[in-house]
Design an enzyme around this catalytic site. Structure first.
Site, short mmCIF file in Angstrom:
data_model
loop_
_atom_site.label_atom_id
_atom_site.label_comp_id
_atom_site.label_asym_id
_atom_site.label_seq_id
_atom_site.Cartn_x
_atom_site.Cartn_y
_atom_site.Cartn_z
N ASP A 1 -0.49 -0.93 8.15
CA ASP A 1 -0.26 0.21 7.26
C ASP A 1 -1.50 0.97 6.84
OD1 ASP A 1 -1.33 -1.81 5.78
OD2 ASP A 1 0.19 -1.81 4.21
N ASP A 2 -2.69 0.46 7.21
CA ASP A 2 -3.92 1.18 6.84
C ASP A 2 -4.59 1.82 8.06
OD1 ASP A 2 -4.60 -1.23 7.97
OD2 ASP A 2 -6.08 -1.79 6.46
N ARG B 1 0.84 -1.19 0.00
CA ARG B 1 0.00 0.00 0.00
C ARG B 1 0.88 1.25 0.00
NH1 ARG B 1 -3.49 -2.49 4.26
NH2 ARG B 1 -5.47 -2.82 3.22
N ASP C 1 -5.13 -13.73 14.07
CA ASP C 1 -5.95 -13.01 15.04
C ASP C 1 -7.08 -13.88 15.61
OD1 ASP C 1 -6.83 -12.78 12.42
OD2 ASP C 1 -7.62 -10.76 12.64
N SER D 1 -8.99 -8.91 3.36
CA SER D 1 -10.40 -9.29 3.54
C SER D 1 -11.26 -8.44 2.63
CB SER D 1 -10.82 -9.14 4.99
OG SER D 1 -10.67 -7.81 5.41
N HIS E 1 4.54 -13.13 8.03
CA HIS E 1 5.19 -11.84 8.22
C HIS E 1 5.19 -11.41 9.69
CE1 HIS E 1 5.32 -7.30 6.97
NE2 HIS E 1 6.42 -7.70 7.58
C1 UD1 Z 1 -7.38 -8.55 8.72
C2 UD1 Z 1 -7.28 -7.72 9.99
C3 UD1 Z 1 -5.83 -7.55 10.39
C4 UD1 Z 1 -5.15 -8.92 10.57
C5 UD1 Z 1 -5.38 -9.78 9.34
C6 UD1 Z 1 -4.85 -11.19 9.56
C7 UD1 Z 1 -9.05 -6.06 10.33
C8 UD1 Z 1 -9.59 -4.75 9.99
N1 UD1 Z 1 -7.87 -6.42 9.79
O1 UD1 Z 1 -6.62 -7.96 7.70
O2 UD1 Z 1 -5.72 -6.82 11.61
O3 UD1 Z 1 -3.77 -8.77 10.78
O4 UD1 Z 1 -6.78 -9.83 9.00
O5 UD1 Z 1 -5.74 -12.07 10.02
O6 UD1 Z 1 -9.65 -6.81 11.08
N2 UD1 Z 1 0.20 -7.75 4.74
C9 UD1 Z 1 1.39 -8.47 4.70
N3 UD1 Z 1 1.59 -9.38 3.72
C10 UD1 Z 1 0.65 -9.63 2.75
C11 UD1 Z 1 -0.57 -8.91 2.80
C12 UD1 Z 1 -0.76 -7.98 3.81
O7 UD1 Z 1 2.24 -8.28 5.56
O8 UD1 Z 1 0.90 -10.45 1.87
C13 UD1 Z 1 0.01 -6.77 5.83
C14 UD1 Z 1 -0.58 -5.45 5.38
O9 UD1 Z 1 0.44 -4.57 5.02
C15 UD1 Z 1 -1.32 -5.00 6.64
C16 UD1 Z 1 -1.75 -6.31 7.30
O10 UD1 Z 1 -0.94 -7.32 6.73
O11 UD1 Z 1 -0.47 -4.31 7.52
C17 UD1 Z 1 -3.24 -6.61 7.09
O12 UD1 Z 1 -3.51 -6.61 5.71
P1 UD1 Z 1 -4.85 -5.97 5.10
O13 UD1 Z 1 -4.76 -6.07 3.63
O14 UD1 Z 1 -5.12 -4.65 5.69
O15 UD1 Z 1 -5.91 -7.05 5.53
P2 UD1 Z 1 -7.17 -6.99 6.54
O16 UD1 Z 1 -8.29 -7.63 5.86
O17 UD1 Z 1 -7.39 -5.65 7.11
MN MN Z 2 -6.48 -3.82 7.00
#
Ligand code: UD1
Ligand code: MN
Length: 467
Positions: free
Chosen positions: A232-233, A138, A311, A342, A211
């Site tokens: 990051d969001d 992002r 989580d 998600s 990660h």
């Molecule tokens: C949802 C949860 C998040 C949780 C994740 C894992 C909410 C709003 N968010 O993620 O807190 O950690 O499920 O069960 O409930 N990322 C990586 N590698 C990847 C893809 C994403 O490190 O390949 C990182 C992103 O940069 C971000 C985090 O993982 O910091 C969550 O990713 P995001 O795309 O925001 O997924 P959510 O659906 O919000």
């Molecule tokens: Mn998120």
């Protein structure tokens, strides 16, 4: 006469041809370049390279600018978050992009690592609590980082470590543009993860869990006692750091606590008391989304860290062991990540409505001992069951003659689901625990009144089959 004319025309044509040929040759770069001395050639090459670098740098900055404004518009940023200007230029107007000025922690393969390699206390003895930001692809991470840097009261005490997965170059450049305001670490394992065929669509959750495992290992190996996790969001509130610094002693001293979270799952406008930004709770539900843990907890969890859905895994009784988190009445984080791992449906329905606190509460100056288990269980639970019991209809139609808090009772899962839907509360459970619940009690604000949605007094504990 005629032959003289022909001769004159032929002469003019020949001269013209020579002149044109000469000028053409001069303009031919190879012709002119070959005639230069070596040092002139080097000069020219240097200048060319510099010009090219500046041009592509400018192009890149423009691209980042366009992407940022596009993502900002999409993610509805700017509703109420105080975002500072993107920091693409230093005070002298120089662009730091492309200049590697960020200290990179050497990428270790997690395991074997000796004692602390960094200071874990400030010069005046405060704990150093790094903020570990999870990044992937992002570029709007700048919204998160601008906020974190803007509100940071003390650079020494709250180092920002951005851990990047996914290897996305654009995002990396954005992160590097913050230079020495943060440290970048990169998840070295970008190998394909085996995912059972049925779970193919959940691959993202496998990558996130991997990660998290790597980045938390790497960070705690430095020797820190506490780490604050941010994704990051997320945007953070003005008192984000103050909140964690004000509560870390509770986390340290009360063994029934395992996390401090900045998030209220029911923190929508209309369900919170905006007059009470200082109000905190204990909750059996692990909220995440801006949270702090201790190194002791990490050593306990890291050895069995899951391959996916970290989580939900952490919320399971086997991990939670009845421990609870602190959470605020008004969220200290807000998520702008509609597009992510998600789906965006959940975002539109709930997440985007969560209010980000705008106040600055001096948590470090407050007495927070009311949140310790012994004190809290004596007062909070007693207060809830001392409140008059009302029905949803009475509450909605304002038919309650008394002032003060009230209680709505539930005894079955269906009853709970029905009531939360009517009230606009989140209606789901994780490992049988309703969001924000403490001893089954969900506290919220409705029609200018504190309301507790509570199980009957003979409650026996959470039922894992409630889902
Ligand atoms: C949802 C949860 C998040 C949780 C994740 C894992 C909410 C709003 N968010 O993620 O807190 O950690 O499920 O069960 O409930 N990322 C990586 N590698 C990847 C893809 C994403 O490190 O390949 C990182 C992103 O940069 C971000 C985090 O993982 O910091 C969550 O990713 P995001 O795309 O925001 O997924 P959510 O659906 O919000
Ligand atoms: Mn998120």
């Amino acid at each position: 006469m005629r032959s003289r004319k022909v001769l004159a025309v032929a002469g003019v044509i020949t001269t013209w041809t020579f002149i044109t040929y000469y000028f053409l040759l001069r303009q031919n770069p190879e012709f002119s370049f070959n005639r230069l001395t070596l040092s002139k050639k080097i000069d020219l090459l240097e200048r060319g390279a510099k010009e090219q670098y500046e041009a592509s740098d400018k192009l890149f900055q423009n691209l980042v600018g366009i992407l940022r404004s596009k993502l900002d518009a999409e993610s509805e940023i700017g509703q109420n978050a105080p975002i500072v200007a993107p920091q693409l230029e230093d005070s002298a107007g120089n662009s730091p992009i492309g200049i590697v000025g960020v200290k990179e922690i050497p990428l270790e393969s997690s395991a074997e690592k000796g004692p602390s390699t960094v200071a874990v206390r400030t010069a005046d003895g405060k704990p150093i609590i790094p903020v570990l930001v999870f990044a992937c692809n992002r570029v709007s991470i700048s919204n998160c980082l601008d906020n974190l840097i803007h509100f940071r009261p003390n650079v020494e005490q709250f180092p920002i470590i951005v851990s990047q997965d996914c290897g996305d170059e654009m995002t990396k450049k954005v992160i590097l543009s913050y230079q020495d305001q943060l440290t970048l670490i990169e998840q070295p394992d970008q190998s394909d993860i085996y995912v059972p065929p049925k779970e193919k669509k959940f691959k993202g959750y496998y990558k996130i869990a991997r990660h998290y495992g790597w980045a938390l290992n790497t960070t705690f190996q430095k020797g820190y006692d506490y780490v604050i996790i941010v994704e990051d969001d997320l945007n953070v509130s003005p008192d984000f750091y103050e909140y964690f610094f004000g509560t870390y002693m509770l986390l340290k001293n009360d063994p029934s606590l395992w996390c401090i979270s900045a998030w209220n799952d029911n923190g929508k406008v209309g369900l919170i008391d905006t007059e009470k930004p200082d109000l905190l709770y204990r909750t059996d539900f692990f909220p995440g989304l801006g949270w702090m843990l201790t190194k002791e907890l990490w050593s306990e969890l890291s050895v069995k860290w899951p391959k996916s859905f970290w989580d939900d895994w952490i919320r399971h009784p086997e991990q939670r062991k009845n421990r609870v988190c602190i959470r605020p009445e008004i969220s200290r984080t807000r998520t702008f990540g509609k597009v992510g791992v998600s789906n965006g449906l959940f975002f539109d329905k709930y997440l985007k409505h969560i209010k980000l606190s705008e106040d600055f509460v001096e948590f470090t100056k407050m007495n927070l001992t009311y949140l310790q288990k012994d004190n809290y269980d004596k007062t909070f639970i007693k207060n809830v069951y001392n409140c008059p019991m009302v029905t949803y209809e009475e509450l909605r139609r304002n038919l309650i003659s008394l002032d003060g808090p009230v209680r709505i009772q539930y005894s079955t899962k269906e009853q709970y689901k029905r009531t939360t839907k009517l009230l606009g509360l989140m209606d789901d459970f994780k490992s049988g625990v309703p969001r924000t619940a403490y001893h089954g009690i969900v506290s919220f604000y409705y029609n200018k009144r504190r309301v507790y949605l509570a199980p009957n007094l003979n409650w026996k504990g959470y039922d894992l089959s409630w889902s």
